[in-house]
Design a protein around this motif. Structure first.
Motif, PDB file in Angstrom:
ATOM      1  N   ASP A 147      16.593  -2.268  11.325  1.00 57.52           N
ATOM      2  CA  ASP A 147      16.945  -3.422  10.505  1.00 57.52           C
ATOM      3  C   ASP A 147      16.014  -4.602  10.772  1.00 57.52           C
ATOM      4  OD1 ASP A 147      19.031  -2.008   9.367  1.00 57.52           O
ATOM      5  OD2 ASP A 147      20.520  -2.752  10.790  1.00 57.52           O
ATOM      6  N   ALA A 148      15.686  -4.822  12.050  1.00 61.45           N
ATOM      7  CA  ALA A 148      14.810  -5.939  12.398  1.00 61.45           C
ATOM      8  C   ALA A 148      13.423  -5.751  11.804  1.00 61.45           C
ATOM      9  CB  ALA A 148      14.726  -6.103  13.910  1.00 61.45           C
ATOM     10  N   THR A 208       8.723  -0.285  15.146  1.00 63.51           N
ATOM     11  CA  THR A 208       8.052  -1.573  15.044  1.00 63.51           C
ATOM     12  C   THR A 208       7.099  -1.555  13.848  1.00 63.51           C
ATOM     13  OG1 THR A 208       8.146  -1.868  17.443  1.00 63.51           O
ATOM     14  CG2 THR A 208       6.549  -3.211  16.251  1.00 63.51           C
ATOM     15  N   ARG A 209       7.071  -2.632  13.086  1.00 63.56           N
ATOM     16  CA  ARG A 209       6.129  -2.722  11.964  1.00 63.56           C
ATOM     17  C   ARG A 209       4.757  -3.077  12.511  1.00 63.56           C
ATOM     18  NH1 ARG A 209       7.095  -6.226   7.053  1.00 63.56           N
ATOM     19  NH2 ARG A 209       5.749  -4.704   6.041  1.00 63.56           N
ATOM     20  N   VAL A 210       3.788  -2.227  12.190  1.00 64.32           N
ATOM     21  CA  VAL A 210       2.425  -2.412  12.679  1.00 64.32           C
ATOM     22  C   VAL A 210       1.460  -2.417  11.499  1.00 64.32           C
ATOM     23  CG1 VAL A 210       2.900  -1.365  14.923  1.00 64.32           C
ATOM     24  CG2 VAL A 210       2.100   0.070  13.028  1.00 64.32           C
ATOM     25  N   THR A 211       0.253  -2.877  11.776  1.00 62.78           N
ATOM     26  CA  THR A 211      -0.797  -2.872  10.761  1.00 62.78           C
ATOM     27  C   THR A 211      -2.078  -2.345  11.399  1.00 62.78           C
ATOM     28  OG1 THR A 211      -1.988  -4.245   9.169  1.00 62.78           O
ATOM     29  CG2 THR A 211      -1.443  -5.268  11.265  1.00 62.78           C
ATOM     30  N   THR A 242       7.270  -9.506  10.689  1.00 59.49           N
ATOM     31  CA  THR A 242       5.843  -9.582  10.361  1.00 59.49           C
ATOM     32  C   THR A 242       5.111  -8.487  11.123  1.00 59.49           C
ATOM     33  OG1 THR A 242       6.002 -11.969  10.057  1.00 59.49           O
ATOM     34  CG2 THR A 242       3.800 -11.046  10.416  1.00 59.49           C
ATOM     35  N   PRO A 243       4.289  -7.668  10.453  1.00 62.41           N
ATOM     36  CA  PRO A 243       3.586  -6.589  11.167  1.00 62.41           C
ATOM     37  C   PRO A 243       2.648  -7.144  12.245  1.00 62.41           C
ATOM     38  CG  PRO A 243       3.451  -6.289   8.777  1.00 62.41           C
ATOM     39  CD  PRO A 243       3.989  -7.656   9.012  1.00 62.41           C
TER      40      PRO A 243
END
Length: 272
Positions: free
Chosen positions: A48-49, A83-86, A54-55
């Protein structure tokens, strides 16, 4: 006067030991399910987080692979999953791999893994999304949208290696695997590989989104209540039987009186 000296007899001591053992096991099973509840709830919280987070750069979350081509780097820490990564690099469609047997909304198809080669020569597997199988069956290659050319920036969720993965196999002119295990895939690639993969949260046209695998934490909470209620009922049952034993057999005259009262109640005329 109610006397409980019989509880010291071998028979009742055995009952007591069995009750304590059973209740203890049930309490421990409840504690185990409570721990599973917290683990699953934490995973859901990370999912959810990550939806609005922001990645961050891939290399801020997982270490780069330091070895030569065909090797993998360190595994990501457990708390970094979802975790959102880029990451920025160039896709290598020549080493694209299809992950078979993946289900989205009840349909079985393929997830498409395409290596993204970064500027330093390392690469990370990007799950670009899900596609349906070809109408002709398993021996026909599915229709996979081409990977973008040139330098691209990809954002998505970091996923750890899956267990029990096998080496890629050639099927209908493309490579296929069943499980995403970078350490097993890496020997077939000409660059060092991150020991994780990125599940794209912005799939291109022609792909379906691979949904986040949220955990059923409430099921574990239900099991906690179930086991602890059973433990309480087990202890209560022992106390109930001990109470009955302490009171002894009921006098025959009392039983006769109760039988007469019940018979009179049944034979009494009912009001019109």
């Amino acid at each position: 006067m109610v006397v409980y000296r019989f509880l010291a007899t071998p028979r009742w001591l055995g009952y007591a030991a069995l009750t304590v053992a059973a209740a203890t096991v049930m309490v421990l099973l409840g504690l185990w399910q409570l721990d599973r509840y917290h683990q699953r709830a934490e995973i859901n919280a990370r999912i959810d987080a990550g939806t609005s987070a922001t990645p961050v750069a891939l290399t801020e979350v997982i270490g780069r692979p330091p070895g030569a081509a065909g090797t993998v780097g360190p595994q990501p820490a457990e708390h970094t999953e979802w975790t959102r990564v880029t990451a920025t690099g160039r896709y290598d469609p020549a080493h694209e791999i299809l992950v078979r047997g993946r289900t989205v909304e009840g349909a079985v198809g393929f997830e498409v893994l395409t290596p993204l080669v970064l500027n330093d020569g390392t690469a990370v597997l990007v799950d670009r999304g899900w596609v349906r199988p070809a109408a002709g069956g398993a021996l026909i290659a599915p229709d996979v949208p081409a990977a973008p050319t040139g330098t691209v920036t990809v954002s998505g969720r970091l996923r750890p290696p899956e267990s029990r993965g096998g080496r890629p196999q050639e099927v209908a002119g493309h490579a296929e695997i069943r499980r995403i295990t970078p350490s097993v895939i890496a020997p077939a690639l000409p660059y060092p590989l991150f020991d994780a993969y990125v599940s794209s949260d912005e799939p291109a046209p022609g792909f379906a989104v691979v949904p986040a695998d949220k955990q059923n934490a409430l099921q574990n909470a239900g099991y906690v209540l179930q086991w602890w209620l059973l433990a309480a009922m087990t202890v209560y049952g022992f106390g109930y039987l001990a109470r009955r034993e302490a009171r002894g057999p009921r006098p025959a005259n009392l039983l006769d009186e109760e039988a007469d009262e019940e018979e009179a109640a049944h034979s009494a005329p009912r009001p019109a």
